[in-house]
Motif scaffolding. Structure first.
Motif, PDB file in Angstrom:
ATOM      1  N   UNK A  76      38.272  37.289  38.458  1.00  0.00           N
ATOM      2  CA  UNK A  76      37.554  37.217  37.183  1.00  0.00           C
ATOM      3  C   UNK A  76      36.844  35.873  37.124  1.00  0.00           C
ATOM      4  N   UNK A  77      35.546  35.898  36.877  1.00  0.00           N
ATOM      5  CA  UNK A  77      34.723  34.689  36.937  1.00  0.00           C
ATOM      6  C   UNK A  77      34.108  34.366  35.579  1.00  0.00           C
ATOM      7  N   UNK A  78      34.046  33.072  35.287  1.00  0.00           N
ATOM      8  CA  UNK A  78      33.394  32.607  34.064  1.00  0.00           C
ATOM      9  C   UNK A  78      32.470  31.447  34.442  1.00  0.00           C
ATOM     10  N   UNK A  79      31.206  31.525  34.005  1.00  0.00           N
ATOM     11  CA  UNK A  79      30.238  30.476  34.319  1.00  0.00           C
ATOM     12  C   UNK A  79      30.472  29.289  33.384  1.00  0.00           C
ATOM     13  N   UNK A  80      30.792  28.135  33.960  1.00  0.00           N
ATOM     14  CA  UNK A  80      31.081  26.949  33.154  1.00  0.00           C
ATOM     15  C   UNK A  80      29.800  26.413  32.517  1.00  0.00           C
TER      16      UNK A  80
END
Length: 330
Positions: free
Chosen positions: A202-206
């Motif tokens: 699961x990826x979240x763009x900082x």
């Protein structure tokens, strides 16, 4: 009318069969109709009733059942047309072919839909040939074929568009949450059954909001499209990629082997997360500006953390929040 009517085979078949029963029964009973007291018309009504029963009993109409029901509907209308009274009133039966064409077009591939249209057109030609006196010069055949092909193409593309609305993220072209669940769950189950692992990253763009604030929302949308394109290049195969909403993405990797020792497996999962994050190395040129992208990742594996996407998502989400809280990338 809801677009789901054009993609729900079972609902469409219920409507088609119900109308068929009513119409063929009326043609068999009404004085002066081309099918009055004709065995062929009663047989068509009986086949429609059988199709309605199948639609009521089947929880899901698979491809083979779908084809069988298409051909039985064709048989019904062709028998009714061939066994009707002579006269141009029999052209009422031709209306049924485009209804059947619409039902037959509820398939995934265009070539299959066109093949169905060819079979339906051949049935219409056969029905007209059995009558032989509907219209002079083959006008009935031309009218029927044009209507069948047009109905097939319209229904197919309406169905495809509705399918894309349900399972695809329109901005990036990736699977949305529903589409990812539909595609990933069978792959996860197959990996677990084979004694292997499926990994959800699961990826979240900082600091994605900073890009929106500095360059505007259109630039932010273009950045999300670039991220989606990069994630499609994840080397491990098979890889399923989706956008869950906002700047959150998911990658599902199936058929992997993990070390038996828990600490080694834990580190291996971290390495997988880092590999996926490396796909987002920038900078990316957005509206003439070089944009650096940093992402955080939460990783969960089946069967260790769950055996379905529904159970893996909360685990990966908790890991993602832990990564943000502890200032770690993975």
């Amino acid at each position: 009318m809801s677009l789901s009517f054009f993609t729900d085979r079972r609902l469409f078949l219920i409507v088609l069969s119900t109308v068929g029963i009513v119409a063929f029964t009326a043609l068999a009973l009404l004085p002066g109709s081309p099918g009055q007291d004709r065995l062929a018309t009663w047989l068509a009504a009986a086949i429609s009733a059988a199709n309605l029963l199948a639609a009521m009993l089947l929880a899901r109409i698979g491809p083979r059942a779908h084809q069988l029901l298409v051909f039985s509907s064709l048989l019904a209308v062709t028998i009714a047309l061939g066994g009707s009274d002579s006269g141009r009133d029999s052209d009422l039966y031709l209306l049924w072919y485009f209804w059947i064409a619409a039902y037959a077009a509820m398939v995934v591939r265009l070539r299959v839909a066109l093949l169905h249209a060819l079979v339906i057109s051949a049935s219409a030609v056969l029905g007209v040939a059995l009558k032989g006196d509907l219209y002079p010069g083959g006008a009935a055949v031309v009218m029927a074929i044009v209507t069948i092909v047009a109905t097939t193409l319209v229904t197919f593309w309406v169905g495809r568009w509705n399918h894309l609305l349900i399972v695809r993220d329109l901005l990036t072209g990736l699977a949305n949450r529903s589409g990812l669940a539909h595609a990933a769950q069978p792959a996860i189950a197959a990996a677990v059954a084979d004694g292997r692992h499926a990994v959800l990253v699961l990826l979240d763009i900082n600091r994605f909001r900073e890009v929106n604030d500095a360059l505007g929302h259109p630039a932010g949308d273009r950045l999300l499209q670039v991220v989606a394109m990069q994630l499609r290049n994840v080397a491990t195969d098979p890889a399923l990629v989706g956008r869950l909403g906002g700047d959150e993405f998911a990658v599902v990797l199936c058929g992997l082997e993990l070390p038996d020792e828990p600490a080694a497996a834990h580190e291996h999962l971290r390495a997988i997360g880092r590999t996926v994050i490396r796909q987002l190395r920038g900078p990316f040129r957005i509206d003439g500006v070089d944009v650096e992208v940093e992402a955080s990742a939460g990783v969960a594996a089946a069967p260790t953390h769950g055996t379905t996407l529904g159970t893996l998502l909360p685990a990966a989400d908790a890991a993602l929040h832990a990564a943000a809280r502890e200032s770690e990338r993975v």
